[in-house]
Scaffold this active site. Structure first.
Site, PDB file in Angstrom:
ATOM      1  N   CYS A 366       0.830  -1.195   0.000  1.00 58.01           N
ATOM      2  CA  CYS A 366       0.000   0.000   0.000  1.00 58.01           C
ATOM      3  C   CYS A 366       0.876   1.260   0.000  1.00 58.01           C
ATOM      4  O   CYS A 366       1.544   1.527  -0.982  1.00 58.01           O
ATOM      5  CB  CYS A 366      -0.982  -0.026   1.165  1.00 58.01           C
ATOM      6  SG  CYS A 366      -2.417   1.057   0.928  1.00 58.01           S
ATOM      7  N   HIS A 468      -3.652  -5.416   0.913  1.00 55.87           N
ATOM      8  CA  HIS A 468      -3.351  -5.791   2.292  1.00 55.87           C
ATOM      9  C   HIS A 468      -3.760  -7.239   2.521  1.00 55.87           C
ATOM     10  O   HIS A 468      -4.703  -7.732   1.924  1.00 55.87           O
ATOM     11  CB  HIS A 468      -4.135  -4.912   3.274  1.00 55.87           C
ATOM     12  CG  HIS A 468      -3.656  -3.506   3.367  1.00 55.87           C
ATOM     13  ND1 HIS A 468      -2.469  -3.170   3.970  1.00 55.87           N
ATOM     14  CD2 HIS A 468      -4.219  -2.340   2.940  1.00 55.87           C
ATOM     15  CE1 HIS A 468      -2.318  -1.854   3.919  1.00 55.87           C
ATOM     16  NE2 HIS A 468      -3.364  -1.328   3.296  1.00 55.87           N
TER      17      HIS A 468
END
Length: 522
Positions: A366, A468
Site C-alpha cells: 500500500c 493488504h
C-alpha cells in the site's frame, strides 16, 4: 476539513420497528489505554456466543490506523449489485469474528485515523468525512452522537447481549461533556460499567481508586465492578489490595484475568503493541520492517511472524536496518509523504538502497508500494501540507494522492507463483507509470476479468502493490518463503486465529464467573 467546527449533516436510515430493546448490555471501560479491553471483549464475545447467545461488539469511537474493510449496509447497492464497503477498527472486526458474524460499520461508528501529531482522518459509519485537527474534532464530536446511538440501537435490536468497549480511560472527566464513548455514552445507553485495571503496568490500586475519585457520583454508581487484568504469579498476594480497592470505592471485585500467552496469535488493535518487543528469532530468513510514524495495517506481518523460519524485526527510530537483512518490507502508512521524510531522517533510505545493491529484496504494501516509486504528490493536501516528495526510485511509478478512498475485499493470484491470494484494498491515490507494465498481481474485478495490480522489477527482487493481507494466503506465503530461501511451515493461518480465539474464550471461562458477569448486564 477546515480549522473550524463543521456542521455535521448525517442522513440516518430509519430504525426498523423492533419494539423494546432486545439486548442486555455491559460496558468494559479501562483505567488507561492498552489495559487489555479489546482482547477481553473479544474473549467474552466468543465465550458468550458459544453459550448460544447472539452477541455483538460495540465501540463508539476508536483511534487506530489498523482498520478492516466491512460491508456498508446503509448504502444502496452499486450498478453491479455489489454492496459498498466501509471501514472500522481492526479490534471490532476481530470481536465480530469472535461472535461468528461479519463485521459491520455499526460496531464502530466513529474511527479516527491519526495522520499528524494534532489531527486525524475522521471516518463516520465506514466513510471518511475528511481530516480534522484534534481541537476541532473535540468541538464537533457531540454532533456525531445521533449516529453513534443509532448504530448502537441497531445492534441491540438484533442481539441478546451487546458488549461495549470504552476508549482509553473512562476517568478523563475534562472530556465528559463532549464524550461519546465512555461515561457520557454509558449514561445515554443505560449501560452498567465494569472497569479494567492492568496489573502488568503496575499502580493498579492507584488507577482504580483514582478513577473512583475523579468520577462524579452518578458515574460512580454506573460501575458494577472491576476486573484485574494481565495478572502473573500468586494472586493471594494481591487479594489484600482488592479488599482495599473495594473499601475505598464500594465497587465489587468481579474477577482476575491471568496473562494470556496466546495474545500474539491475534491481531493487535493499534501501534502501541509495537512498543513492546516484537522480534522473532531462531529462523533463517531475516525480515526487517521500518517502524514508520503513521504505520497502518501492520497486522499484514502477522502471518510471517508465525513462521518459524522467519526472524521478524521491527526497526525503531534511531536504529539502522541491519546489514544481514534478507528482506525489507515497507508497511502501510496513513501519511505516505511524511513517512518518506521519516525514512530519510532515520537514514533508512540509504540502508534500503544499499540493501538492494547487495541483492536484497524489498516488498512495499500500500503506502509502502507508493514509497518505492519516483515521487508521491499530494496537490490537495489530503494527508498533510500540499506538495510532492521524492520516493525511493526503485520502481518506475509515481503516485498522486486524491480521489475517493478505495475500499474493497478482493482475491486473485500472484503472477510468479500462480497461487490464489485474498485481501483488501484501503487507500486513496492513483499510481501510474511504465513500471505497472510488469504487475505483481492479477486481481479479480468481479466481472470475470483479471486486473493487473502492483509492479515489480525484472529480477523480481523489488515488488509492491495495494493489496493488504496478502501474506495471509497460505499457499502464496509458502511459495514466497521458498523463493527467498526459507522453509515454510505450512501453517493454516486462519485456523490458527480461530484456535487462538477459542483459547482466549477458554481463558476467560477459567478466570471469570461468566454467569455472574452476565447478571451484571442489563
Amino acid at each position: 476539513m477546515p480549522d473550524t467546527v463543521p456542521t455535521i449533516q448525517i442522513d440516518l436510515p430509519p430504525l426498523r420497528d423492533s419494539g423494546p430493546r432486545r439486548a442486555r448490555v455491559l460496558m468494559i471501560q479501562g483505567t488507561a489505554s492498552d489495559v487489555g479491553k479489546s482482547l477481553l471483549v473479544a474473549g467474552l464475545c466468543r465465550a458468550f456466543s458459544r453459550r448460544g447467545l447472539v452477541v455483538r461488539p460495540f465501540k463508539a469511537q476508536n483511534m487506530s490506523n489498523n482498520a478492516a474493510v466491512t460491508i456498508d449496509t446503509d448504502a444502496p447497492p452499486g450498478p453491479d449489485g455489489e454492496q459498498p464497503r466501509g471501514e472500522i477498527g481492526r479490534a471490532q472486526a476481530l470481536q465480530a469474528r469472535a461472535c461468528g458474524v461479519p463485521p459491520s460499520i455499526h460496531m464502530n461508528p466513529v474511527l479516527l485515523k491519526p495522520q499528524t501529531n494534532i489531527g486525524s482522518q475522521v471516518v463516520l459509519r465506514g466513510r471518511a468525512l475528511g481530516n480534522c485537527p484534534a481541537r476541532v474534532y473535540h468541538e464537533m464530536r457531540h454532533g456525531l452522537m445521533p449516529a453513534v446511538m443509532d448504530s448502537f440501537e441497531r445492534l441491540c435490536a438484533e442481539a441478546d447481549l451487546v458488549l461495549i468497549e470504552g476508549a482509553g480511560s473512562g476517568a478523563e472527566v475534562y472530556l465528559r461533556k463532549s464524550d461519546i464513548t465512555n461515561m457520557h455514552f454509558a449514561e445515554r445507553a443505560g449501560a452498567p460499567v465494569v472497569v479494567v485495571g492492568d496489573l502488568d503496568k503496575g499502580g493498579t490500586m492507584a488507577s482504580l481508586v483514582g478513577t473512583w475519585l475523579l468520577l462524579d457520583q452518578p458515574d460512580r454508581d454506573r460501575v458494577v465492578g472491576y476486573i484485574v487484568n494481565k495478572f502473573r504469579g500468586d494472586f493471594s498476594l494481591f487479594e489484600p489490595a482488592c479488599k482495599t480497592i473495594t473499601e475505598h470505592t464500594g465497587w465489587p471485585f468481579v474477577g482476575m484475568v491471568r496473562w494470556f500467552e496466546g495474545a500474539d496469535r491475534l491481531p493487535a488493535e493499534d501501534s502501541l503493541a509495537l512498543e513492546r518487543p516484537t522480534e522473532t528469532s531462531g529462523g533463517t530468513l531475516n525480515v526487517a520492517i521500518p517502524r514508520l510514524s503513521r504505520v497502518a495495517n501492520f497486522d499484514d506481518m502477522d502471518p510471517l511472524a508465525a513462521e518459524p523460519s522467519v526472524n521478524l524485526r521491527w526497526i525503531n527510530p534511531g536504529h539502522p536496518i541491519p546489514a544481514e537483512t534478507d528482506v525489507v518490507i515497507l508497511p502501510g502508512s496513513k501519511a505516505t509523504r511524511a513517512d518518506l521524510d521519516v525514512l530519510r531522517r532515520e537514514g533508512w533510505d540509504i540502508d534500503i538502497l544499499a540493501h538492494v545493491r547487495r541483492g536484497g529484496r524489498v516488498v512495499g504494501l500500500c503506502a509502502g508500494f507508493q514509497m518505492l516509486g519516483r515521487v508521491v504528490r499530494d496537490p490537495l493536501g489530503i494527508e498533510g501540507e500540499p506538495g510532492e516528495t521524492p520516493g525511493l526510485g526503485l520502481l518506475d511509478i509515481e503516485t498522486e494522492i486524491g480521489g475517493d478512498k478505495r475500499l474493497i475485499e478482493i482475491d486473485g493470484q500472484e503472477q510468479r507463483s500462480g497461487c490464489r491470494i485474498t485481501g483488501y484494498e484501503m487507500h486513496m491515490g492513483r499510481t501510474t507509470g511504465v513500471g505497472l507494465e510488469r504487475p505483481w498481481l492479477l486481481l479479480d474485478d468481479g466481472a470475470g476479468e483479471a486486473r493487473p495490480e502492483g509492479a515489480m522489477t525484472a529480477d523480481g527482487r523489488v515488488m509492491g502493490g495495494y493489496l493488504h493481507g496478502i501474506f495471509g494466503a497460505d499457499a502464496f506465503r509458502a511459495h514466497w518463503l521458498e523463493q527467498v530461501g526459507a522453509q515454510a511451515a505450512r501453517i493454516d493461518f486462519e485456523a490458527r486465529v480461530e484456535a487462538a480465539l477459542d483459547d482466549l474464550a477458554d481463558h476467560c471461562e477459567a478466570c471469570l464467573d461468566l454467569d455472574a458477569l452476565l447478571k451484571l448486564a442489563r
